[in-house]
Write a protein that holds these residues in place. Structure first.
Motif, PDB file in Angstrom:
ATOM      1  N   ILE A   1       0.299  -4.296  32.026  1.00 10.11           N
ATOM      2  CA  ILE A   1       0.993  -5.123  31.037  1.00 10.11           C
ATOM      3  C   ILE A   1       1.487  -4.285  29.864  1.00 10.11           C
ATOM      4  CG2 ILE A   1      -1.134  -5.733  29.821  1.00 10.11           C
ATOM      5  CD1 ILE A   1       0.165  -8.537  29.504  1.00 10.11           C
ATOM      6  N   ARG A   2       0.772  -3.190  29.559  1.00 10.95           N
ATOM      7  CA  ARG A   2       1.165  -2.412  28.374  1.00 10.95           C
ATOM      8  C   ARG A   2       2.522  -1.760  28.557  1.00 10.95           C
ATOM      9  NH1 ARG A   2      -3.877   1.204  27.852  1.00 10.95           N
ATOM     10  NH2 ARG A   2      -3.783   0.919  30.094  1.00 10.95           N
ATOM     11  N   TYR A   3       2.846  -1.427  29.826  1.00 14.42           N
ATOM     12  CA  TYR A   3       4.163  -0.836  30.055  1.00 14.42           C
ATOM     13  C   TYR A   3       5.259  -1.854  29.776  1.00 14.42           C
ATOM     14  CZ  TYR A   3       2.038   3.322  31.950  1.00 14.42           C
ATOM     15  OH  TYR A   3       1.331   4.475  32.074  1.00 14.42           O
TER      16      TYR A   3
ATOM     17  N   PRO B   1      -8.462   5.165  22.111  1.00 13.91           N
ATOM     18  CA  PRO B   1      -7.011   5.309  22.136  1.00 13.91           C
ATOM     19  C   PRO B   1      -6.580   5.960  23.439  1.00 13.91           C
ATOM     20  CG  PRO B   1      -7.991   6.991  20.761  1.00 13.91           C
ATOM     21  CD  PRO B   1      -9.112   6.163  21.271  1.00 13.91           C
ATOM     22  N   THR B   2      -5.355   5.734  23.855  1.00 15.68           N
ATOM     23  CA  THR B   2      -4.854   6.389  25.052  1.00 15.68           C
ATOM     24  C   THR B   2      -4.125   7.678  24.706  1.00 15.68           C
ATOM     25  OG1 THR B   2      -3.025   4.879  24.886  1.00 15.68           O
ATOM     26  CG2 THR B   2      -4.640   4.424  26.591  1.00 15.68           C
ATOM     27  N   ILE B   3      -3.612   7.756  23.461  1.00 13.87           N
ATOM     28  CA  ILE B   3      -3.044   9.033  23.033  1.00 13.87           C
ATOM     29  C   ILE B   3      -3.838   9.500  21.827  1.00 13.87           C
ATOM     30  CG2 ILE B   3      -0.736   8.699  23.924  1.00 13.87           C
ATOM     31  CD1 ILE B   3       0.063   7.784  21.115  1.00 13.87           C
ATOM     32  N   GLN B   4      -3.568  10.725  21.380  1.00 21.79           N
ATOM     33  CA  GLN B   4      -4.322  11.230  20.233  1.00 21.79           C
ATOM     34  C   GLN B   4      -4.061  10.383  19.005  1.00 21.79           C
ATOM     35  OE1 GLN B   4      -4.164  15.209  19.111  1.00 21.79           O
ATOM     36  NE2 GLN B   4      -5.226  15.955  20.938  1.00 21.79           N
TER      37      GLN B   4
ATOM     38  N   LEU C   1      -9.092  -7.319  23.669  1.00 21.97           N
ATOM     39  CA  LEU C   1      -9.295  -7.997  22.389  1.00 21.97           C
ATOM     40  C   LEU C   1      -8.420  -7.375  21.316  1.00 21.97           C
ATOM     41  CD1 LEU C   1     -11.025 -10.270  21.334  1.00 21.97           C
ATOM     42  CD2 LEU C   1     -12.525  -8.579  20.344  1.00 21.97           C
ATOM     43  N   VAL C   2      -8.231  -6.052  21.402  1.00 20.38           N
ATOM     44  CA  VAL C   2      -7.367  -5.380  20.427  1.00 20.38           C
ATOM     45  C   VAL C   2      -5.911  -5.803  20.628  1.00 20.38           C
ATOM     46  CG1 VAL C   2      -6.738  -3.148  19.478  1.00 20.38           C
ATOM     47  CG2 VAL C   2      -9.000  -3.515  20.390  1.00 20.38           C
ATOM     48  N   HIS C   3      -5.565  -6.122  21.873  1.00 14.24           N
ATOM     49  CA  HIS C   3      -4.218  -6.659  22.120  1.00 14.24           C
ATOM     50  C   HIS C   3      -4.006  -7.938  21.322  1.00 14.24           C
ATOM     51  CE1 HIS C   3      -3.434  -4.533  26.211  1.00 14.24           C
ATOM     52  NE2 HIS C   3      -3.785  -3.712  25.253  1.00 14.24           N
ATOM     53  N   VAL C   4      -5.035  -8.785  21.336  1.00 14.60           N
ATOM     54  CA  VAL C   4      -4.924 -10.031  20.577  1.00 14.60           C
ATOM     55  C   VAL C   4      -4.671  -9.717  19.110  1.00 14.60           C
ATOM     56  CG1 VAL C   4      -6.097 -12.148  19.931  1.00 14.60           C
ATOM     57  CG2 VAL C   4      -6.492 -11.156  22.160  1.00 14.60           C
ATOM     58  N   MET C   5      -5.354  -8.679  18.610  1.00 10.25           N
ATOM     59  CA  MET C   5      -5.183  -8.359  17.184  1.00 10.25           C
ATOM     60  C   MET C   5      -3.801  -7.806  16.912  1.00 10.25           C
ATOM     61  SD  MET C   5      -8.860  -7.101  16.211  1.00 10.25           S
ATOM     62  CE  MET C   5     -10.262  -7.721  17.039  1.00 10.25           C
ATOM     63  N   GLY C   6      -3.286  -7.000  17.869  1.00  7.29           N
ATOM     64  CA  GLY C   6      -1.911  -6.524  17.716  1.00  7.29           C
ATOM     65  C   GLY C   6      -0.949  -7.696  17.655  1.00  7.29           C
ATOM     66  N   PHE C   7      -1.208  -8.672  18.522  1.00  6.89           N
ATOM     67  CA  PHE C   7      -0.356  -9.859  18.536  1.00  6.89           C
ATOM     68  C   PHE C   7      -0.434 -10.597  17.201  1.00  6.89           C
ATOM     69  CE2 PHE C   7      -0.200 -14.443  19.285  1.00  6.89           C
ATOM     70  CZ  PHE C   7       1.080 -14.551  19.748  1.00  6.89           C
ATOM     71  N   LEU C   8      -1.649 -10.690  16.647  1.00  3.92           N
ATOM     72  CA  LEU C   8      -1.810 -11.393  15.369  1.00  3.92           C
ATOM     73  C   LEU C   8      -1.097 -10.647  14.246  1.00  3.92           C
ATOM     74  CD1 LEU C   8      -5.468 -12.556  15.660  1.00  3.92           C
ATOM     75  CD2 LEU C   8      -3.444 -13.984  15.539  1.00  3.92           C
TER      76      LEU C   8
ATOM     77  N   GLY D   1       2.270  -3.903  15.502  1.00  7.69           N
ATOM     78  CA  GLY D   1       1.578  -4.789  16.445  1.00  7.69           C
ATOM     79  C   GLY D   1       1.893  -4.411  17.876  1.00  7.69           C
ATOM     80  N   ILE D   2       3.178  -4.202  18.139  1.00  8.33           N
ATOM     81  CA  ILE D   2       3.566  -3.858  19.521  1.00  8.33           C
ATOM     82  C   ILE D   2       2.962  -2.514  19.917  1.00  8.33           C
ATOM     83  CG2 ILE D   2       5.500  -3.314  21.013  1.00  8.33           C
ATOM     84  CD1 ILE D   2       7.136  -5.337  19.614  1.00  8.33           C
ATOM     85  N   LEU D   3       2.999  -1.557  18.978  1.00 11.47           N
ATOM     86  CA  LEU D   3       2.446  -0.243  19.303  1.00 11.47           C
ATOM     87  C   LEU D   3       0.954  -0.339  19.595  1.00 11.47           C
ATOM     88  CD1 LEU D   3       4.290   2.108  16.813  1.00 11.47           C
ATOM     89  CD2 LEU D   3       4.531   2.014  19.281  1.00 11.47           C
ATOM     90  N   VAL D   4       0.258  -1.155  18.808  1.00 14.89           N
ATOM     91  CA  VAL D   4      -1.177  -1.325  19.058  1.00 14.89           C
ATOM     92  C   VAL D   4      -1.401  -1.872  20.458  1.00 14.89           C
ATOM     93  CG1 VAL D   4      -3.175  -2.715  18.431  1.00 14.89           C
ATOM     94  CG2 VAL D   4      -1.912  -1.527  16.662  1.00 14.89           C
ATOM     95  N   ILE D   5      -0.546  -2.848  20.849  1.00 13.16           N
ATOM     96  CA  ILE D   5      -0.709  -3.413  22.191  1.00 13.16           C
ATOM     97  C   ILE D   5      -0.460  -2.348  23.259  1.00 13.16           C
ATOM     98  CG2 ILE D   5       0.211  -5.081  23.833  1.00 13.16           C
ATOM     99  CD1 ILE D   5       0.726  -6.944  21.555  1.00 13.16           C
ATOM    100  N   ILE D   6       0.561  -1.503  23.002  1.00 14.97           N
ATOM    101  CA  ILE D   6       0.915  -0.534  24.031  1.00 14.97           C
ATOM    102  C   ILE D   6      -0.167   0.534  24.179  1.00 14.97           C
ATOM    103  CG2 ILE D   6       2.569   1.255  24.694  1.00 14.97           C
ATOM    104  CD1 ILE D   6       4.707  -0.385  23.274  1.00 14.97           C
TER     105      ILE D   6
END
Lengths: 210, 658
Positions: B636-638, A86-89, A143-150, A132-137
């Motif tokens: 892209i995340r931004y 994760p990028t944040i806690q 690959l996790v981005h793809v799952m967020g999109f799904l 989904g969007i939060l997961v992408i961000i």
């Protein structure tokens, strides 16, 4: 029954936000696909038409079997096993998700007074989009981005069944095909990228910029 | 007995089946042969039925067909059948040519299957476009036509100019389809139907009629290549494989004309100013199209500009027809539309002949630059004769078909002058002079290319020149059509008259009243005299002897390639007159002294619209768009985060609005 399944769907979203294993994400998505297929089968118990069974069948086939299988194949092919960083806690992230989710539920409660919607499926769908969007961000792995999109796409499907008027089957089938193609392309792209960039992290894509 | 509709579907199925061959057969040559045989068989099946329907309109039934498709989705009225017939008539020789053309690429070791699939797809989609009656399906096939042409066009995609030119075509097509969406949606709102045959505009709503006319002119005009929307043609045609560019120039730009006729059927009568707009724009298109052509060195680019010119000529006929409809004048409409329609056929025939010919030249010499050619007549005399036939026809010189349609258009000028008094006689005189001027420039241009390309000796390195039997068949068929329409126009005039009476329901016999038999007689006499003179000169040569030397030799005996006259010098004097609008500039240096060390001359022409509007406008747009960007990060995340913020903002605003 639809409400119960929707709540289950919502809980699966929380698990998606929490887990730090890529494989568990795939399991969650598969479960979501099956839930969606069941939700779309429910109206058929009242009156059965052969034409309308196409959509749940396709849902089950694509979301429940084909896409998870494909993603699992990518995971084994590209040898992705390290946990999701994760990028944040994790705690902040889950709080963010829960806050937004509750806001969505309250909002759709208010909205239901003026429009004809089923509150719980509607809100669950909306939460899926936001999650989904939060997961992408907040995740690094592509690959996790793809799952967020799904997860987002699953939300849109739930959305479709929550609104009072029915979308034509052909449109929903078209959406399904779209998703499949997107995932397919993403897989190919990941395979290509893996030959040039070692990790599969979004931040590294910046290097591709011309 | 099959009905017309069934024959059409059967022919479509056979043509579609031809696509299977390259998919399932491994060997390139076998796949190509089988695919072309199937395709040509399908085209001939369709052509026979559409030919019978156009030329013997009493003898066919449209029928409902047994394929279970909703019959109202297709429209087999005279206009559709006429265009279908033109499409198929050109498609057959082009498909035959395609076989030997692909053979050339196979010889180079390239994979040609994709090119074949897109070529066949383009033919099929084009035939569908002209027969479809449902607006949405029409748009689908319209897009399919454009995109298969695009995909065929980027066959040699590793070349920089191909990428650039095809991008022009791609963008242009999407602008067109966007305008068409607006056009059809407005009409759908007016009538509540999606069928082209049901579209109507409430009479008296002149604002809406004008808007729709302008939309149709912009969309279909851009497809057809009227100035100032012609800029894509000289970019897209040279880079495409010759089969694609022949069909693109011969047929696909005519779809724009087809669309304009359909729009006129929906919106008629046209307002007077629309008629004048079309006439003036077409006149400019014709004159500057041919003038730009004169300044080109690239054979295909030159032919592309000639397409612009001929679209202008077709547009002139349509303009006269529109003006006639504004005055409810039947003879003007019949002659104007009749001339335009016949010119559609004529141009389709001779332009594909010329483009296919340029493909043969390009394949043999490996260049499209006229300045590097020469002396082809010594290597392939009959090929040059066929190319010359097309050249004479496109110039509108009497014995061939170009003359017939231009003759009808000239006739329409004089009819307009006679029928509508006021200021019309003067205006029509100006128009007639303009059209004659176009013909003159066309003659100059084709004299240039025929003389430089075929006579003299080869400039640059000498290569063998091989023309295959398939090339001769396809070019020969097209050249024969040029001759037949020229010498014996009566059946074609009858067919066109039948089509025009579908557009102008009141009908009239102006087209038939011209005594076409005279034309046949005069042309025959003319040709007989020319032949007689040829034989007399031959006999005289035999009797008195003659001194033979190459063209451009100026009487000297031996000719070096560098001593020959060039295309640039040939066209220089005419181009000098219109230096500014042509963007014409030249560079010359003459050597001095008794033995000058070196001297040279070169000239260039840059398209005004392309260079002054499109390219700078595009650059400005790009710089404007790239100026708009969020500061800082490129991750892209931004961007996804920004999207989420926007969704939340929209939801909150929508909520409060509620």
């Amino acid at each position: 029954m639809e409400n119960v399944l929707s709540i289950l769907f919502c809980l699966s979203l929380l698990y998606l936000a929490l887990t730090s294993r890529v494989k568990h994400c795939v399991n969650v998505l598969q479960a979501q696909g099956i839930i969606l297929a069941v939700i779309n089968t429910l109206p058929l118990f009242h009156h059965f038409t052969l034409g309308e069974i196409i959509l749940p069948a396709a849902l089950l086939g694509i979301k429940g079997v084909l896409i998870p299988f494909y993603i699992r194949k990518i995971i084994t092919d590209l040898d992705i096993k390290d946990p999701i960083e994760p990028t944040i806690q994790q705690f902040t992230f889950i709080m963010l998700v829960i806050t937004l989710m509750s806001a969505v539920f309250v909002a759709s409660g208010i909205l239901a007074k003026s429009t004809e919607i089923n509150i719980i499926p509607f809100a669950s769908g909306f939460s899926a989009i936001i999650t989904g969007i939060l997961v992408i961000i907040f995740r690094k792995k592509l690959l996790v981005h793809v799952m967020g999109f799904l997860a987002m796409e699953n939300g849109i499907f739930l959305f479709g069944s929550a609104i009072a008027f029915k979308l034509p089957v052909i449109i929903e089938l078209g959406m399904l095909l779209d998703i499949f193609v997107v995932v397919f392309l993403m897989g190919i792209a990941l395979n290509k990228i893996s030959t040039t960039l070692s990790g599969f992290e979004a931040a590294q894509l910046r290097r591709l910029k011309d | 007995m099959f009905s017309l509709r069934d024959m059409f579907f059967i022919s479509m199925l056979i043509q579609a089946a031809s696509i299977l061959a390259p998919v399932f057969i491994g060997g390139q040559r076998r796949a190509s042969a089988l695919a072309h045989i199937t395709l040509v068989a399908g085209l001939i099946t369709g052509f026979i039925s559409s030919f019978l329907a156009v030329f013997f309109p009493m003898a066919h039934t449209v029928g409902t067909g047994f394929f279970g498709l909703p019959p109202e989705y297709f429209r087999f009225d005279p206009l559709a059948l006429y265009f279908l017939c033109v499409v198929q008539a050109v498609a057959i020789p082009t498909a035959v040519f395609s076989y030997s053309y692909l053979e050339h690429y196979i010889g180079e070791g390239r994979s040609v299957k994709s090119l074949y699939v897109f070529f066949a797809g383009m033919l099929i989609a084009t035939q569908m476009v002209v027969t479809i009656n449902h607006a949405i399906v029409f748009l689908v096939f319209w897009e399919a036509t454009s995109m298969s042409a695009y995909l065929g066009m980027i066959f040699e995609k590793e070349k920089k100019e191909v990428q650039k030119g095809s991008f022009y075509y791609f963008v242009m097509n999407h602008v067109v389809i966007f305008l068409l969406y607006i056009f059809f949606f407005i009409l759908h709102r007016q009538t509540g139907s999606w069928l082209l045959s049901d579209f109507r505009v409430v009479t008296g709503n002149s604002g809406l009629t004008a808007l729709l006319f302008l939309l149709a002119l912009a969309a279909f005009g851009m497809k057809a290549g009227f100035m100032p929307f012609h800029f894509w043609l000289p970019r897209a045609h040279p880079i495409a494989p010759s089969t694609i560019s022949a069909f693109l120039s011969g047929i696909i730009i005519k779809l724009g004309i087809y669309g304009l006729f359909r729009a006129f059927q929906i919106l008629s009568p046209a307002p007077l100013w629309i008629g004048w707009l079309v006439l003036v724009v077409s006149m400019i298109t014709a004159i500057f199209g041919v003038w730009y052509a004169l300044a080109q060195h690239d054979i295909k680019k030159l032919l592309a500009y000639h397409s612009v010119e001929n679209i202008g000529i077709i547009g002139i006929g349509m303009g006269i027809g529109f003006i006639g409809s504004a005055y409810a004048n039947i003879p003007m409409q019949i002659l104007g539309f009749g001339g335009a329609l016949l010119h559609v056929l004529n141009h389709a025939v001779f332009k594909s002949l010329l483009f296919l010919g340029s493909g043969v030249i390009n394949n043999n010499l490996g260049t499209r630059n006229i300045e590097l050619m020469g002396g082809i007549v010594h290597k392939a005399g009959f090929f040059v004769f066929l190319f010359l036939t097309g050249s004479v026809a496109i110039c509108g010189i009497p014995p061939l078909n170009g003359f017939v349609s231009e003759f009808i258009i000239f006739n329409s000028f004089f009819t307009a002058a006679r029928e509508l008094k006021e200021y019309y006689p003067l205006m029509m005189l100006v128009s007639a002079v303009g059209l004659a001027f176009v013909g003159g420039l066309a003659v100059a241009c084709f004299t240039k290319i025929n003389a430089i390309m075929f006579l003299g000796t080869q400039r640059g390195e000498t290569k063998p020149f091989h023309v295959s039997a398939y090339d001769y068949i396809s070019l020969g068929v097209l050249a024969l059509l040029c001759v037949v329409i020229g010498f014996c126009p009566v059946p074609f005039i009858n067919a066109v008259n039948n089509v025009v009476s579908g557009i102008v329901p009141q009908g009239g016999a102006e087209l038939l009243n011209i005594n076409w038999l005279y034309i046949t007689v005069i042309f025959t006499l003319f040709s007989a005299v020319a032949l007689a003179m040829y034989f007399i000169s031959k006999a005289m040569r035999k009797k008195f002897g003659f001194r033979e030397s190459d063209a451009w030799c100026c009487g000297y005996n031996r000719l070096g390639p560098r001593m020959q006259y060039t295309a640039s010098s040939f066209a220089d004097q005419i181009n000098d007159i219109a230096r500014a609008p042509l963007g014409y500039h030249k560079k010359g240096r003459a050597g001095e002294g008794i033995f000058p060390p070196s001297s040279g001359f070169e000239s260039h022409s840059a398209d005004l619209v392309d260079n002054r509007i499109i390219v700078p406008g595009y650059k400005k747009f790009i710089s404007l768009m790239s100026a708009i960007r969020l500061p800082g990060n490129t991750d892209i995340r931004y961007y996804v985060a920004y999207i989420l913020i926007m969704i939340i903002v929209y939801s909150v605003v929508g909520f409060l609005w509620h």
